[in-house]
Motif scaffolding. Structure first.
Motif, short mmCIF file in Angstrom:
data_model
loop_
_atom_site.label_atom_id
_atom_site.label_comp_id
_atom_site.label_asym_id
_atom_site.label_seq_id
_atom_site.Cartn_x
_atom_site.Cartn_y
_atom_site.Cartn_z
N GLU A 1 60.85 46.63 81.27
CA GLU A 1 59.71 45.83 81.70
C GLU A 1 58.67 45.75 80.59
O GLU A 1 58.04 44.70 80.38
CB GLU A 1 59.08 46.44 82.95
CG GLU A 1 57.97 45.60 83.56
CD GLU A 1 58.43 44.20 83.97
OE1 GLU A 1 57.62 43.26 83.89
OE2 GLU A 1 59.61 44.05 84.36
N ARG B 1 59.87 43.16 78.17
CA ARG B 1 59.67 41.80 78.67
C ARG B 1 58.20 41.38 78.60
O ARG B 1 57.89 40.19 78.44
CB ARG B 1 60.17 41.69 80.11
CG ARG B 1 61.68 41.82 80.23
CD ARG B 1 62.15 41.69 81.67
NE ARG B 1 63.59 41.86 81.78
CZ ARG B 1 64.48 40.90 81.54
NH1 ARG B 1 64.05 39.69 81.19
NH2 ARG B 1 65.77 41.13 81.65
N SER B 2 57.30 42.33 78.73
CA SER B 2 55.87 42.01 78.61
C SER B 2 55.41 42.03 77.17
O SER B 2 54.23 41.80 76.89
CB SER B 2 55.04 42.99 79.44
OG SER B 2 55.21 44.31 78.95
N GLN C 1 66.85 40.00 76.86
CA GLN C 1 66.50 38.60 77.03
C GLN C 1 66.95 37.82 75.80
O GLN C 1 66.22 37.66 74.83
CB GLN C 1 64.99 38.42 77.23
CG GLN C 1 64.58 36.98 77.52
CD GLN C 1 65.30 36.40 78.72
OE1 GLN C 1 65.09 36.85 79.85
NE2 GLN C 1 66.15 35.40 78.50
N ASN D 1 59.55 24.01 83.11
CA ASN D 1 58.12 24.30 83.03
C ASN D 1 57.32 23.11 82.51
O ASN D 1 56.35 23.28 81.75
CB ASN D 1 57.85 25.52 82.15
CG ASN D 1 58.63 26.75 82.57
OD1 ASN D 1 59.55 27.16 81.87
ND2 ASN D 1 58.29 27.32 83.70
N SER E 1 56.67 32.68 76.49
CA SER E 1 56.65 33.33 77.79
C SER E 1 57.13 32.40 78.89
O SER E 1 57.87 32.82 79.80
CB SER E 1 55.24 33.83 78.10
OG SER E 1 55.19 34.48 79.35
N LEU E 2 56.74 31.14 78.84
CA LEU E 2 57.18 30.18 79.85
C LEU E 2 58.69 30.01 79.81
O LEU E 2 59.34 29.88 80.85
CB LEU E 2 56.50 28.84 79.63
CG LEU E 2 55.01 28.75 79.98
CD1 LEU E 2 54.46 27.39 79.61
CD2 LEU E 2 54.76 29.04 81.46
N ARG E 3 59.26 30.03 78.61
CA ARG E 3 60.70 29.77 78.48
C ARG E 3 61.54 30.99 78.82
O ARG E 3 62.60 30.88 79.43
CB ARG E 3 61.00 29.30 77.04
CG ARG E 3 62.49 29.09 76.76
CD ARG E 3 63.07 28.00 77.64
NE ARG E 3 64.50 27.83 77.45
CZ ARG E 3 65.44 28.54 78.07
NH1 ARG E 3 65.10 29.48 78.94
NH2 ARG E 3 66.72 28.31 77.83
N TYR E 4 61.07 32.18 78.43
CA TYR E 4 61.95 33.35 78.50
C TYR E 4 61.45 34.49 79.39
O TYR E 4 62.24 35.32 79.81
CB TYR E 4 62.16 33.91 77.09
CG TYR E 4 62.94 33.01 76.17
CD1 TYR E 4 64.29 32.73 76.40
CD2 TYR E 4 62.35 32.42 75.07
CE1 TYR E 4 65.02 31.91 75.56
CE2 TYR E 4 63.06 31.58 74.21
CZ TYR E 4 64.40 31.34 74.47
OH TYR E 4 65.11 30.52 73.64
N ASP F 1 59.16 34.44 82.22
CA ASP F 1 58.58 34.15 83.54
C ASP F 1 57.06 34.09 83.52
O ASP F 1 56.39 34.44 84.51
CB ASP F 1 59.04 35.18 84.58
CG ASP F 1 60.56 35.17 84.74
OD1 ASP F 1 61.15 34.08 84.69
OD2 ASP F 1 61.14 36.27 84.90
N GLY F 2 56.49 33.67 82.39
CA GLY F 2 55.04 33.50 82.32
C GLY F 2 54.25 34.77 82.14
O GLY F 2 53.01 34.73 82.21
#
Length: 708
Positions: free
Chosen positions: A440, A443-444, A498, A570, A647-650, A652-653
């Motif tokens: 996590e 991902r952030s 990812q 998106n 972030s939008l592409r991979y 989830d914002g």
């Protein structure tokens, strides 16, 4: 009364620019949108379409060996369209092909009865090509059950481990050749006759070539010696571009900036073989590689710096042909009926009369215009070559955030402490309780990787990372942990939490999206200042900015998603966030263009683009560039824009809110400062200052073209 004085006295009619009726005013305003639209579109349509999913096309490779097995390997490589293999008898033959850059790599087959093959590469010919060759040839060895070793027969020097010195040197030569002409056409057009232009060009090309060498050599340390090489190649390259741009200026006037930008930069970059291998580009750009000045200049420098001058003559001939052809056509143009007239620029009989030094600026003396014609492009040259060379010439990992996960907390703490001690300054290792918590954090984008220790003695360790966060930092972290675990005899599993998409194989899409938003923002204000200096007050241009921001954001989404297919999904978020970014950057840029004029785009370029690119992590990871860029990642709009697109592409914002806050702050500060500037301009107007009524500063007159 003097004609020039009449023009100045009639500067403003009903709030319009000099001599403009309503039709002319509409045409001028439309042109304000068309120019930046074309510039942004040309650049990013080309870059995104050629680089979002590059793949090898007929990449030349050599196979060293003989007999049926060697021929079978060659036939197998030639079966597809990725490689074009040639069979050679000896290793020396293959090395010769690599040194001549006639082959991108070579596979040396095992000797009779052996089981070890060697992949020969030449990293000096390009880091991306070096990696591609290994990806193409390594599977051949695996299919034949051969062990492989890799040998670099033309390594890069330690001061230029990224191999970018020739790229930014050649780019600087292109800027030195074409940027001054856009200033000279309007500010000092009397210098554009060949008998005056040629000596100026000779001195200018020698000066700028020396400055490029000085920056990349003694200052940055990417080049050692080779001053005369830079001087010779630089003078030829700058002269080739300068004369060709002079010809374009004589033919189409100020609009020459568009075809010039297209030829020297937009087409030149993907065709150059300096960033990505030209064998990864479509066939059109492989053709352009042999005819454009940017590839010729870069390859000439590369030939001398890294390959003992092999192939130098071919590249110098390309530059010489441009010089001779452009010079001949300029002579024909000067002897034609139109002579030295420049389209779109009225003639002048006295070059000593005052005229704006930069578009949209106040009338200046000839001496001041000379200084501006040299100083403005020189500042751009130093900013681009200096900032990019400093930030990217020698990528070194530092403070890469990593977490360690272990079944026993004490074991994780002990491992983290050991890694921090062993790799002090390279890694910043902390501990996570679980694998889910660690992934996590990846991902952030709070950490780059997670090192999970084996839960049982016979199990492998696992290194989690995300190529979508940045491919270069994933490669760097894997290169760090693989030898560490190998030294301990510990198997290592690599897991990409990812991965990148098939339409974004290099991970550059988010960078180009972010850059297009930023460039659309600051270019519009630059063109507005130069093309419509009468639009002075915030209420006048705020609606223009809003319409431009929304329209460009919609167009860029349509271009990247629907037409090119590089990004997907998106749509509403991309359009909304893009519009906010363009609008905010425009407001921030207006603070400088409204106070110091067109020269204000230089500091804005430095802050928004030159510092923003290495701070963004869009190309090279921020953990590989100098540490000064790390704090800039959290405050500059380009890193925020790049991370929004990523972030939008991979992801989830995740993190979009924080990035939007950064961009909104830039816009809010820009809005407040523009309101302050409005009050300042009003006070000047009320007090009878330069903004009261008719002044050449507020509304510069038409600029003469040429003294006959």
């Amino acid at each position: 009364m003097d004609t020039e004085a009449v023009i100045e006295a009639a500067d403003v009619v009903d709030g319009r620019p000099p001599g403009a009726d309503r039709k002319e005013q509409i045409i001028r305003m439309v042109a304000l949108f068309v120019m930046p639209f074309l510039m942004v579109t040309m650049m990013f349509a080309t870059y995104m379409s050629t680089m979002h999913s590059p793949h090898p096309r007929d990449m030349p490779v050599a196979v060293v060996g003989s007999g049926a097995t060697a021929q079978a390997v060659v036939d197998g490589l030639n079966a597809g369209d990725s490689t074009e293999a040639t069979l050679v008898a000896t290793r020396d033959d293959a090395v010769g092909l690599l040194h001549d850059q006639d082959a991108a790599g070579a596979l040396v087959l095992p000797a009779d009865g052996g089981a070890s093959a060697t992949i020969l590469t030449a990293s000096a010919a390009g880091a991306s090509q070096n990696a591609t060759v290994q990806q193409l040839l390594a599977p051949v060895a695996v299919q034949n059950s051969w062990q492989t070793a890799t040998e670099d027969v033309a390594p890069l020097p330690s001061g230029d481990s990224a191999g970018i010195a020739v790229l930014f040197a050649a780019m600087g030569m292109m800027l030195a050749g074409y940027v001054p002409l856009s200033i000279m056409v309007m500010g000092v057009p009397h210098l554009l006759r060949l008998r005056r232009f040629l000596p100026v060009l000779a001195g200018w090309s020698a000066l700028t070539s020396s400055i490029i060498w000085l920056i990349l050599g003694p200052v940055v340390g990417a080049v050692e010696g080779h001053y005369l090489t830079f001087l010779g190649v630089g003078m030829l390259a700058t002269a080739a571009v300068g004369l060709a741009q002079l010809l374009l200026s004589k033919l189409i006037g100020p609009l020459a900036v568009l075809p010039g930008m297209l030829l020297w930069v937009v087409f030149g970059m993907p065709a150059s073989n300096l960033a990505l291998s030209v064998h990864n580009m479509p066939g059109f750009f492989q053709f352009l590689h042999g005819v454009l000045p940017l590839p010729a200049a870069g390859e000439a420098l590369r030939s001398v710096l890294y390959f003992d001058g092999n192939g130098l003559g071919t590249h110098l001939i390309v530059l010489a042909v441009w010089i001779v052809a452009a010079l001949a056509l300029c002579l024909l143009k000067e002897r034609s009926a139109s002579g030295n007239m420049i389209p779109g620029v009225p003639p002048i009989t006295d070059p000593d009369s005052k005229a704006p030094a930069l578009a949209g600026g106040p009338a200046r003396s000839k001496r001041f215009r000379y200084v501006a014609a040299a100083g403005f492009p020189l500042a751009i040259l130093v900013v681009v070559v200096g900032a990019m060379g400093f930030s990217m010439h020698k990528p070194q990992p530092h403070d890469i955030p990593v977490v360690v996960v272990a079944a026993a907390p004490g074991q994780a703490q002990q491992t983290a402490a050991g890694l921090n001690a062993q790799l002090d300054g390279i890694l910043d290792v902390t501990v996570a309780d679980t694998v889910d918590e660690a992934t996590e954090q990846i991902r952030s984008r709070d950490v780059v990787a997670a090192f999970v220790l084996p839960s049982a003695p016979d199990n492998p360790a696992t290194l989690y990372s995300a190529s979508a966060a940045n491919a270069s930092q994933q490669s760097a972290i894997r290169a760090i942990f693989q030898p560490i675990t190998a030294a301990q005899g510990l198997p290592l599993t690599l897991t990409d939490v990812q991965p990148l998409s098939e339409t974004d194989t290099g991970g550059s899409n988010s960078m180009y999206v972010g850059m297009s938003w930023i460039m659309a923002g600051f270019l519009f204000l630059a063109v507005l200042r130069g093309g419509a200096p009468h639009v002075r007050r915030l209420p006048q241009f705020l609606p223009l900015l809003g319409g431009w921001a929304i329209g460009m954001s919609v167009w860029l989404w349509f271009l990247f998603d629907v037409l090119i297919g590089a990004i997907t999904g998106n749509a509403l978020e991309m359009i909304a966030y893009g519009a906010l970014t363009i609008f905010s950057v425009s407001l921030a840029t207006g603070v400088l263009t409204r106070t110091v004029g067109l020269a204000g785009i230089i500091p804005m370029m430095l802050v928004l683009m030159m510092a923003g690119v290495p701070a963004s992590g869009g190309g090279m990871s921020v953990y590989l560039v100098p540490e000064v860029f790390r704090p800039l990642q959290d405050v500059l709009p380009l890193p925020a824009a790049v991370d929004i697109a990523r972030s939008l592409r991979y992801f989830d914002g995740v993190g979009v809110g924080q990035n939007l806050l950064v961009i909104a702050i830039w816009g809010a500060v820009g809005l407040v400062l523009n309101l302050v500037i409005d009050r300042w301009l009003k006070r000047r107007s009320d007090s009878g200052g330069p903004d009261a009524g008719t002044t050449p500063e507020a509304h510069p007159r038409l600029v003469p073209a040429e003294a006959h």
